[in-house]
Write a protein that holds these residues in place. Structure first.
Motif, PDB file in Angstrom:
ATOM      1  N   ALA A  43      16.132  15.484  -6.921  1.00  0.00           N
ATOM      2  CA  ALA A  43      15.347  15.893  -5.912  1.00  0.00           C
ATOM      3  C   ALA A  43      13.863  15.524  -5.986  1.00  0.00           C
ATOM      4  N   TYR A  44      13.179  15.413  -6.901  1.00  0.00           N
ATOM      5  CA  TYR A  44      11.765  15.328  -7.163  1.00  0.00           C
ATOM      6  C   TYR A  44      11.723  13.757  -7.206  1.00  0.00           C
ATOM      7  N   VAL A  45      12.682  12.844  -7.822  1.00  0.00           N
ATOM      8  CA  VAL A  45      12.485  11.542  -7.591  1.00  0.00           C
ATOM      9  C   VAL A  45      12.461  11.074  -6.223  1.00  0.00           C
ATOM     10  N   THR A  46      13.533  11.633  -5.514  1.00  0.00           N
ATOM     11  CA  THR A  46      14.010  11.164  -4.042  1.00  0.00           C
ATOM     12  C   THR A  46      12.683  11.580  -3.112  1.00  0.00           C
ATOM     13  N   ALA A  47      12.712  13.073  -3.056  1.00  0.00           N
ATOM     14  CA  ALA A  47      11.772  13.670  -1.981  1.00  0.00           C
ATOM     15  C   ALA A  47      10.299  13.233  -2.628  1.00  0.00           C
ATOM     16  N   GLY A  48       9.835  12.908  -3.506  1.00  0.00           N
ATOM     17  CA  GLY A  48       8.527  12.655  -3.889  1.00  0.00           C
ATOM     18  C   GLY A  48       8.141  11.197  -3.337  1.00  0.00           C
ATOM     19  N   LEU A  49       8.720  10.442  -2.625  1.00  0.00           N
ATOM     20  CA  LEU A  49       8.458   9.162  -2.455  1.00  0.00           C
ATOM     21  C   LEU A  49       8.345   8.943  -0.895  1.00  0.00           C
ATOM     22  N   ASP A  50       9.532   9.424  -0.142  1.00  0.00           N
ATOM     23  CA  ASP A  50       9.401   8.989   1.333  1.00  0.00           C
ATOM     24  C   ASP A  50       8.436   9.462   2.316  1.00  0.00           C
ATOM     25  N   THR A  51       7.955  10.876   2.093  1.00  0.00           N
ATOM     26  CA  THR A  51       7.109  11.406   2.807  1.00  0.00           C
ATOM     27  C   THR A  51       5.902  10.618   2.854  1.00  0.00           C
ATOM     28  N   LEU A  69       0.861  -1.274   0.093  1.00  0.00           N
ATOM     29  CA  LEU A  69      -0.173   0.027   0.073  1.00  0.00           C
ATOM     30  C   LEU A  69       0.877   1.286   0.013  1.00  0.00           C
ATOM     31  N   ALA A  70       1.691   1.428   0.974  1.00  0.00           N
ATOM     32  CA  ALA A  70       2.355   2.757   1.266  1.00  0.00           C
ATOM     33  C   ALA A  70       3.457   3.043   0.251  1.00  0.00           C
ATOM     34  N   ARG A  71       4.161   1.779  -0.315  1.00  0.00           N
ATOM     35  CA  ARG A  71       4.956   2.147  -1.398  1.00  0.00           C
ATOM     36  C   ARG A  71       4.363   2.157  -2.726  1.00  0.00           C
ATOM     37  N   ALA A  72       3.517   1.294  -2.743  1.00  0.00           N
ATOM     38  CA  ALA A  72       2.795   0.877  -4.235  1.00  0.00           C
ATOM     39  C   ALA A  72       2.313   2.278  -4.949  1.00  0.00           C
ATOM     40  N   PHE A  73       1.677   2.791  -4.006  1.00  0.00           N
ATOM     41  CA  PHE A  73       0.857   4.183  -4.325  1.00  0.00           C
ATOM     42  C   PHE A  73       1.679   5.315  -4.902  1.00  0.00           C
ATOM     43  N   PRO A  74       2.370   5.596  -3.736  1.00  0.00           N
ATOM     44  CA  PRO A  74       3.244   7.095  -4.387  1.00  0.00           C
ATOM     45  C   PRO A  74       4.474   6.801  -5.544  1.00  0.00           C
ATOM     46  N   VAL A  75       4.889   5.491  -5.556  1.00  0.00           N
ATOM     47  CA  VAL A  75       5.956   5.301  -6.653  1.00  0.00           C
ATOM     48  C   VAL A  75       5.067   5.199  -8.010  1.00  0.00           C
ATOM     49  N   GLN A  76       3.881   4.623  -7.977  1.00  0.00           N
ATOM     50  CA  GLN A  76       3.317   4.779  -9.199  1.00  0.00           C
ATOM     51  C   GLN A  76       2.866   6.196  -9.638  1.00  0.00           C
ATOM     52  N   VAL A  77       2.601   7.107  -8.867  1.00  0.00           N
ATOM     53  CA  VAL A  77       2.122   8.433  -8.871  1.00  0.00           C
ATOM     54  C   VAL A  77       3.416   9.344  -9.329  1.00  0.00           C
ATOM     55  N   VAL A  78       4.293   9.390  -8.566  1.00  0.00           N
ATOM     56  CA  VAL A  78       5.500   9.862  -8.802  1.00  0.00           C
ATOM     57  C   VAL A  78       6.228   9.685 -10.109  1.00  0.00           C
ATOM     58  N   LEU A  79       6.494   8.283 -10.341  1.00  0.00           N
ATOM     59  CA  LEU A  79       7.177   8.087 -11.762  1.00  0.00           C
ATOM     60  C   LEU A  79       6.156   8.550 -12.867  1.00  0.00           C
ATOM     61  N   GLU A  80       4.918   8.396 -12.807  1.00  0.00           N
ATOM     62  CA  GLU A  80       4.236   8.950 -13.778  1.00  0.00           C
ATOM     63  C   GLU A  80       4.188  10.535 -14.160  1.00  0.00           C
ATOM     64  N   LEU A  81       4.211  11.090 -12.990  1.00  0.00           N
ATOM     65  CA  LEU A  81       4.399  12.723 -12.955  1.00  0.00           C
ATOM     66  C   LEU A  81       5.645  13.125 -13.690  1.00  0.00           C
ATOM     67  N   ILE A  82       6.833  12.294 -13.222  1.00  0.00           N
ATOM     68  CA  ILE A  82       8.144  12.759 -13.423  1.00  0.00           C
ATOM     69  C   ILE A  82       8.301  12.338 -14.796  1.00  0.00           C
ATOM     70  N   LEU A 108      10.708   1.094 -13.559  1.00  0.00           N
ATOM     71  CA  LEU A 108      11.874   1.796 -12.595  1.00  0.00           C
ATOM     72  C   LEU A 108      11.353   1.877 -11.104  1.00  0.00           C
ATOM     73  N   ALA A 109      10.293   1.304 -10.644  1.00  0.00           N
ATOM     74  CA  ALA A 109       9.788   1.469  -9.432  1.00  0.00           C
ATOM     75  C   ALA A 109      10.488   1.182  -8.213  1.00  0.00           C
ATOM     76  N   ASP A 110      11.130  -0.292  -8.312  1.00  0.00           N
ATOM     77  CA  ASP A 110      12.243  -1.016  -7.175  1.00  0.00           C
ATOM     78  C   ASP A 110      13.403  -0.162  -7.139  1.00  0.00           C
ATOM     79  N   ARG A 111      13.765   0.195  -8.370  1.00  0.00           N
ATOM     80  CA  ARG A 111      15.114   1.107  -8.397  1.00  0.00           C
ATOM     81  C   ARG A 111      14.948   2.596  -7.711  1.00  0.00           C
ATOM     82  N   ALA A 112      13.936   3.226  -8.187  1.00  0.00           N
ATOM     83  CA  ALA A 112      13.585   4.472  -7.677  1.00  0.00           C
ATOM     84  C   ALA A 112      13.617   4.422  -5.907  1.00  0.00           C
TER      85      ALA A 112
END
Length: 391
Positions: free
Chosen positions: A226-234, A134-147, A153-157
């Motif tokens: 910056a946006y790849v990194t900071a867009g995920l963890d919070t 849940l917590a990882r699956a949702f934002p990584v999908q959103v952030v990669l699409e936006l960028i 690249l999800a696991d690597r990101a």
């Protein structure tokens, strides 16, 4: 003038990273500013002092980097967080329109639908890992699409993001182990071209700004990073921490389900209690008096977000209690001042979408033993076995 308080406290041991709050309290109670001799840095732990320092970039500069070791500072030079105005404002301005409230409103419907689909899938299973599923699956999908980066690249990101924050620590094994992944991220991004990205995506806009001479060409990779990194963890850590807190405080979950207007304040309370980013550092440009303690010019200072957000002087005697009715809007989990998180609006929207979708389906949560993720700068979970009861 107050005498300097020095301590051998180690904020980067496994034990401290697993539970830093007792150490934070000792730092807050010791003095407004404390010298951490083990790493040769100062620390600010009280809310008002941290917030004031974050809002004074002229005195507490980011231009000398925000990491605690020179290798990481050299690698990450040019990041927004490691740049002061006026060029900081130029870099930040590249994606200002993309992250504006108006632009985010356009994204809201799509985010809510993505969250609903994901939540329905995990809730239908009944049992899942609230971190991985849940917590990882949702934002990584959103952030990669936006960028504009490929979904593959999800696991690597995710590994890059974890390493980027770990690499900012002092020169300890955890930091050194992260450096190759940080370098891998920069190497991958350095090979990209504007044509590799979807037109109009965040990444495309960054390359376009360089093409138009708005930013320097060598600013493209740090800005992308910056946006790849900071867009995920919070978002990842806020969602997983929220599931845990609501499992431990079922009355709070019932309250939220009955009154959805509490979702924004609940998100604020989650990130106040478990600040995903625990600290950044700055360097003093002059001798500065912090409530009677003088920090000399040229000293590196830890801004302890996680401590400030639990400071009893600000939040009262129940600072360690989870209460979604608390007015926690002025927490500093997203920083403050010119370096306040540019993507916090997106993070709040993602969190609201997930918790709203969960509230539609889940009557209560039960969680197993969580496994803590140890990171020099990020506080979060690696695993949270979760059972949901629908109703």
């Amino acid at each position: 003038m107050t005498a300097v308080v020095e301590t051998e406290l180690d904020l980067f041991s496994d034990e401290a990273l697993a539970d830093p709050y007792p150490l934070y309290r000792r730092i807050r109670d010791a003095a407004p500013a404390v010298r951490l001799d083990r790493y040769g840095v100062w620390a600010l732990g009280r809310y008002e002092d941290v917030r004031a320092a974050l809002n004074d970039w002229q005195t507490f500069t980011s231009a000398e980097g925000v990491a605690l070791n020179p290798a990481s500072r050299a690698t990450t030079g040019g990041l927004i967080i490691a740049t002061d105005p006026p060029y900081h404002d130029v870099l930040r301005g590249v994606l200002t329109e993309k992250l504006s409230p108006r632009a985010l409103r356009v994204l809201r419907g799509g985010l809510e639908e993505q969250a609903r689909v994901l939540v329905d899938a995990v809730v239908d299973r009944g049992e899942f890992d609230a971190v991985a599923d849940l917590a990882r699956a949702f934002p990584v999908q959103v952030v990669l699409e936006l960028i504009g980066l490929p979904a593959q690249l999800a696991d690597r990101a995710l590994a890059w993001a974890d390493a980027a924050f770990n690499a900012g620590g002092p020169d300890v094994p955890r930091t050194r182990e992260a450096m190759p992944l940080l370098e891998d991220q920069f190497a991958y991004l350095a090979k990209m071209h504007k044509e590799d990205l979807v037109e109009g995506s965040f990444g495309w806009v960054i390359f376009d700004a360089a093409d138009r001479g708005v930013i320097a060409r060598d600013s493209v990779v740090p800005l992308m990073s910056a946006y790849v990194t900071a867009g995920l963890d919070t978002t990842i850590n806020a969602i997983s921490a929220g599931v845990r807190y609501f499992a431990e405080h079922p009355d709070q979950w019932r309250m939220l389900r009955e009154d959805r207007s509490l979702i924004p304040s609940a998100f604020n309370e989650i990130v106040r209690m478990e600040s995903p980013l625990q600290w950044f550092s700055r360097v003093t440009t002059r001798d500065v008096d912090v409530d009677g303690v003088v920090i000399p010019a040229g000293q590196r200072v830890l801004m302890l977000y996680g401590s400030a957000n639990r400071d009893e002087r600000k939040w009262g005697p129940d600072a360690d209690a989870f209460d979604i009715r608390r007015d926690a809007m002025d927490h500093i989990a997203f920083g403050s001042g010119v370096h306040g998180c540019a993507g916090q609006g997106l993070a709040r929207m993602e969190g609201a979408a997930v918790f709203s979708a969960l509230a539609d389906r889940v009557a209560s949560f039960s969680v197993g033993e969580p496994r803590r993720r140890l990171n020099n700068r990020i506080r979060g979970l690696a695993e949270l076995p979760t059972t949901v009861f629908v109703g």
